[in-house]
Design an enzyme around this catalytic site. Structure first.
Site, PDB file in Angstrom:
ATOM      1  N   SER A 175    -109.131  24.928 -23.155  1.00  0.00           N
ATOM      2  CA  SER A 175    -108.086  26.463 -22.107  1.00  0.00           C
ATOM      3  C   SER A 175    -108.239  26.369 -21.171  1.00  0.00           C
ATOM      4  O   SER A 175    -110.129  26.535 -20.891  1.00  0.00           O
ATOM      5  CB  SER A 175    -108.769  27.425 -23.540  1.00  0.00           C
ATOM      6  OG  SER A 175    -108.500  28.665 -22.998  1.00  0.00           O
ATOM      7  N   GLU A 320     -97.186  28.721 -23.539  1.00  0.00           N
ATOM      8  CA  GLU A 320     -97.024  30.033 -23.937  1.00  0.00           C
ATOM      9  C   GLU A 320     -95.509  30.421 -24.426  1.00  0.00           C
ATOM     10  O   GLU A 320     -95.187  31.394 -24.816  1.00  0.00           O
ATOM     11  CB  GLU A 320     -97.599  31.246 -23.094  1.00  0.00           C
ATOM     12  CG  GLU A 320     -96.971  31.446 -21.907  1.00  0.00           C
ATOM     13  CD  GLU A 320     -97.685  30.755 -20.712  1.00  0.00           C
ATOM     14  OE1 GLU A 320     -97.843  30.986 -19.965  1.00  0.00           O
ATOM     15  OE2 GLU A 320     -98.664  29.270 -21.015  1.00  0.00           O
TER      16      GLU A 320
END
Length: 431
Positions: A175, A320
């Site tokens: 991440s 996303e």
């Protein structure tokens, strides 16, 4: 609600995704960016005076950030369109991170600057999200953290009033939020911070790091990047400031996708001419998927033909957008391959497995590998589309429902994480 792939934790009533009865033509105003809002809140909390945030997003993730910062002693006054943030002495408490990655990762480096214990915990699924990278990074700069060896929530940060700072080595292939978390607080550390990505795989979601760097520089923080895998933040003040929040471009994805699915036309006002938001990649992706994309005087318009083109794309930096792109691929005119997705297993849910499971449940054909999804369009049918407590899974189900009768999303309320009224916005678009 489904906390993990396949594990039912509660059962709210399903939402019937409306089928479009023709080309959809609408103008859709998108609320502010969650990523920008929560970064702005963090920087304002660390600033040398009162700051203002204009047009912020009001949603679950930003509410969780506000509550977390208030727990630490930050004053936040919420007006209708402007929030005023007043820094204060940091103190201890218990912080609920919910399922917000920005809260569970951005706030511990701030809590380390206080002089009291701060305990972090969140939703059930939050306890499965990787935190070891951040915990170990903070330990490298002298922060004491009690996590019982789990490397996950819950854990307690025991602040001593200051953080030495200096060099940390981390693996940012899981991440990019770990890098951003350290950079955002780094100017307040005695020696600043030098973050070095030491993982074998590349950094993921790099545009989000660029967003963080841009926001830091706008408030007077010196940030340099001598090589692509190293970031340095010099110690120093963070200026009090005013920040205007852009619309959340990633949250525009399901609405703009409706133009492709129905052969209609969707316009989103307020599209920035230049931005660090990864959602701006929609302009390219939707064009490759068969749409016509134009920007005129700050309004982005997508027109569809009713036919969706197959897509081969590396989406490593814009994961996303993957759930909506996967939904479009399931309705395309040929097989698609989406790669660069391995780290999506650590998002709100394991999105690779969730997408394969749910598209297959509706009659689609999906092959999942360690890093990719291969989607072959089939004739889809109705059924329950499970959201797995993941807002982006829920909106992907709504996109499929435009073209498939009888799609029901089991937990549409989870969209409140970043879109406080998604069902209402969807209905108004179709009307």
């Amino acid at each position: 609600m489904i906390g993990q792939t396949g594990e039912v934790t509660s059962a709210p009533g399903p939402w019937s995704a409306p089928r479009a009865d023709g080309p959809v033509h609408a103008r859709v105003e998108i609320p502010g960016s969650k990523s920008l809002t929560n970064r702005a809140l963090v920087l304002a909390a660390l600033a040398d005076g009162e700051s203002r945030i204009e047009h912020p997003l009001r949603a679950r993730d930003t509410d969780l950030m506000i509550n977390a910062l208030r727990t630490l002693g930050v004053g936040i006054e919420e007006g209708d369109s402007v929030w005023t943030v007043t820094p204060g002495p940091l103190h201890g408490g218990v912080i609920d991170t919910g399922l917000a990655g920005t809260v569970m990762r951005f706030v511990p480096p701030i809590a380390a600057l206080g002089e009291a214990a701060v305990t972090f915990d969140g939703d059930d699924r939050a306890r499965d999200r990787p935190m070891w990278t951040l915990i170990e990074a903070l330990r490298q700069v002298g922060v004491v953290i009690d996590d019982a060896g789990r490397g996950r929530l819950p854990f307690t940060v025991r602040g001593s009033g200051s953080v030495a700072g200096g060099k940390v080595e981390i693996d940012a292939s899981v991440s990019s939020q770990f890098v951003s978390a350290l950079l955002l607080a780094g100017a307040r550390y005695e020696k600043g911070i030098e973050v070095v990505h030491a993982g074998e795989r590349g950094v993921v979601s790099a545009p989000h790091i660029e967003m963080t760097i841009d926001m830091l520089r706008r408030v007077g923080v010196e940030v340099t990047q001598p090589v692509p895998t190293t970031w340095l933040v010099a110690p120093g003040p963070i200026a009090a400031h005013d920040t205007v929040i852009e619309p959340d471009l990633s949250n525009a994805a399901p609405f703009l996708a409706a133009a492709l699915v129905t052969g209609g036309e969707i316009t989103v006002p307020g599209w920035p001419a230049t931005t660090t938001q990864p959602g701006d990649t929609l302009r390219d992706l939707l064009t490759r998927l068969g749409g016509t994309v134009t920007v005129d005087e700050g309004e982005l318009t997508v027109r569809g033909t009713g036919t969706i083109a197959a897509l081969d794309a590396d989406l490593r930096d814009v994961t996303e957008l993957v759930t909506v792109v996967a939904a479009l691929a399931a309705l395309a005119d040929g097989p698609s391959t989406l790669t660069g997705l391995a780290h999506m297993r650590g998002h709100e849910t394991d999105r690779l497995t969730a997408l394969r499971t749910e598209i297959t449940r509706l009659g689609g054909a999906v092959t999942q590998t360690a890093d990719a999804l291969h989607i072959t369009p089939q004739r889809l049918h109705g059924g329950v589309w499970r959201a797995y407590a993941d807002h982006r899974m829920a909106t992907a189900g709504a996109v499929l429902g435009l073209a498939v009768d009888g799609v029901q999303v089991d937990d549409i309320d989870t969209t409140s994480k970043t879109l406080p009224d998604f069902p209402g916005m969807w209905s108004r678009m179709l009307a």
